[in-house]
Every structure is written in structure tokens, then in C-alpha cells.
Enzyme design. Structure first.
Site, PDB file in Angstrom:
ATOM      1  CE  LYS A   5      -3.776  -2.282   2.474  1.00  0.00           C
ATOM      2  NZ  LYS A   5      -4.584  -2.302   3.727  1.00  0.00           N
ATOM      3  CB  THR A   6       3.948   1.971  -1.670  1.00  0.00           C
ATOM      4  OG1 THR A   6       3.716   1.215  -2.867  1.00  0.00           O
ATOM      5  CG2 THR A   6       4.617   1.071  -0.650  1.00  0.00           C
TER       6      THR A   6
END
Length: 305
Positions: A152-153
């Protein structure tokens, strides 16, 4: 590889130059950062001119210094050099003002790189700081498994964020969809069953990729292990339900199948300890890189004597 060995491998890497891990193409993103920040004329840069100057990079808040190769390359792009006064991974004491580096170049170019460099450094160092804190909490609890980030960057900034996790001492988890197979709930629902989804992906992924299956219960995890999953993620399961499920799975499959158990889902600093246990091998969380504070840095050109 066992979870404990994986954690030891991460620690060993911290004593080495992590910049050597970066792919040959990593610098290609830097021109896009400058294109975003200076898409047209540099009005203020016109004022300061071309005189050679020195600027001090100050660390102004507590945290771990991370992002050294990116910062150096940012300033190299505008013909400046960076002399680092502290090694990457250094902890800046809370409440202090620490001289971190000296940047040298023409005034106009120093200021072209200033905000791009500081923004990156603040973000990467914030991730390293949160990662170090999570790792230290796990250690103090006596847990020897793997603390990991997630995918989840920020789009376009993943390499920097994953790098910050490594500097902080946690596992960066999978880097992209091609790194490790992760079958999440939508994959399972779209295909029909855990068993058939694992079999289908194993036919194309071959032997070299691990298969991680997101599970909502003991029964789903048991089915995934039977189908050949290498890792089962007990997602959004907490407390006694988590630890009893993990123990039952380890007891049932001991000596029959090799697999790791991962806990994930909304884990933050305050709930970290409750997810640690003897049957948990991996703890993954986005709290080491999402919704966290930055480390404050400033760059100050020195007055000429």
C-alpha cells in the site's frame, strides 16, 4: 527460509550499503520529480545567481536518517555534491538540531534541488523511523518473527518507501504483483475456491514463487495449506481467535507441510503486541509507511565570510 532466519537476514543487511540493492534504472525517476517541481521558469532562481555556495542539511526532529542515495542523486542531477556527516540509519536525538550533511554547488542549483531533496528525505526518514519503532517493540516483546510493510505504497514513490523500510529494519514484503503470488479475497471469489485458485496460479507461477493466501478463518487457512500455499495470512483476526487458529494449524500440519503464518489487518503501534505469538511468523502492516509523521530537515545556505 524460516521467519527467524528471514529476520536475521534483514538485520545483516543493515550493516551493509543498502544503496547496492537499487536497480540500475532507479535514477530515471529523478527527472520527473524536477519536471513536477519546476515545469516552467525558475523565477526565484534567477535572483540568486551562479555563485558557488555551501548549504548545511540540518536534522531538526528526532528520527532515523534514510534516503541517502536518493538525496545525493537529486543534487547530482543539478550539478551539486553532498558530503554526508552521519551514516544512513543514524538516529537523530529528539529535541536536537543535528548537522547531517553539507551540500555544495551554485546557489541557483542548490535551491532547485532543495525542496525535491527535503521532501524525499523527510518521507523516507519518517518511514524508517516508524519501521525501527515497530521492530524494536517486537524485539522487546521477545518475538523473533518478521515485521513487514505492505504494498500500500504511494504510486511512483514505492522504491523510496520500500527503501525506508529496509533502513528502519523491517521486511519490505512483496514489491509488486510480480514478486510473490498473493491470492486475496477478490481473487478467491472470482475464481470460485481457495483450492482451485492455488492450483491454477501454481501452474503458471512455477516452483520459484511463494504463494500467499489471504484467509478469513481457520477453515480457509487449513484449505489453503492443504492446497499447497507457502504462507497463510490470517487477515483481520485478533486476540485469542488469532493465536488459537495459528496454534491449531501448526499442530495439525507439523511434519506434513512447510508453511508460514502471517497476521495482518489494521495493525497499529498500540495493537502490535497483541498480534505477536509463538505460532505467528510474519506481522505485516501499512502503519510503517501510511499516515505517519515525517522527519523534519532544513537546508540552509551559509553566509559568505
Amino acid at each position: 527460509m524460516s521467519a527467524e532466519l528471514a529476520l536475521q537476514s534483514t538485520d545483516l543487511a543493515l550493516g551493509q550499503n543498502l544503496a547496492h540493492l537499487l536497480p540500475p534504472s532507479w535514477k530515471e525517476v529523478i527527472p520527473s520529480w524536477f519536471a513536477e517541481d519546476t515545469p516552467s521558469f525558475d523565477w526565484a532562481g534567477f535572483v540568486v545567481g551562479e555563485d558557488e555556495q555551501e548549504a548545511i542539511l540540518w536534522g531538526k526532529s528526532g528520527g532515523i536518517v534514510a534516503g541517502v542515495p536518493f538525496f545525493t542523486a537529486i543534487f547530482a542531477y543539478v550539478n551539486c555534491t553532498v558530503e554526508w556527516l552521519v551514516p544512513e540509519g543514524t538516529a537523530i536525538p529528539e529535541g536536537s538540531k543535528t548537522k547531517v550533511a553539507i551540500v555544495r554547488g551554485r546557489a541557483r542549483e542548490l535551491l532547485l534541488g532543495e525542496r525535491v531533496g527535503l521532501n524525499m528525505l523527510a518521507r523516507c526518514s519518517g518511514i524508517a523511523t516508524a519501521s525501527r519503532k515497530f521492530r524494536d517493540i517486537a524485539r522487546k516483546e521477545g518475538w523473533h518473527g518478521v515485521v513487514a510493510g505492505t504494498r500500500k505504497t504511494t504510486p511512483g514513490f514505492r522504491l523510496v518507501e520500500k527503501y525506508g523500510m529496509l533502513v528502519g529494519g523491517v521486511d519490505p514484503h512483496r514489491h509488486d504483483l510480480s514478486s510473490m503470488v498473493m491470492l486475496k479475497d477478490n481473487h478467491i471469489w472470482a475464481h470460485g475456491s481457495i483450492t482451485e485458485a492455488v492450483k491454477a496460479v501454481r501452474r503458471v507461477a512455477g516452483f520459484s514463487l511463494l504463494v500467499n493466501v489471504e484467509c478469513q478463518s481457520y477453515d480457509e487457512a487449513d484449505e489453503a495449506i492443504a492446497a499447497g500455499a507457502n504462507i497463510v495470512m490470517l487477515d483481520n483476526i485478533e486476540g485469542e481467535s488469532l493465536h488459537s487458529a495459528a496454534k491449531r494449524l501448526k499442530d495439525k500440519w507439523r511434519g506434513k507441510r512447510e508453511f508460514l503464518i502471517e497476521t495482518s489487518g489494521g495493525i497499529v503501534e498500540g495493537s502490535l503486541a497483541g498480534h505477536l505469538g509463538p505460532d505467528i511468523d510474519i506481522l505485516s502492516t501499512s502503519a510503517v509507511h501510511q499516515g505517519l509523521g515525517h522527519v523534519d530537515f532544513s537546508l540552509k545556505i551559509q553566509p559568505k565570510k
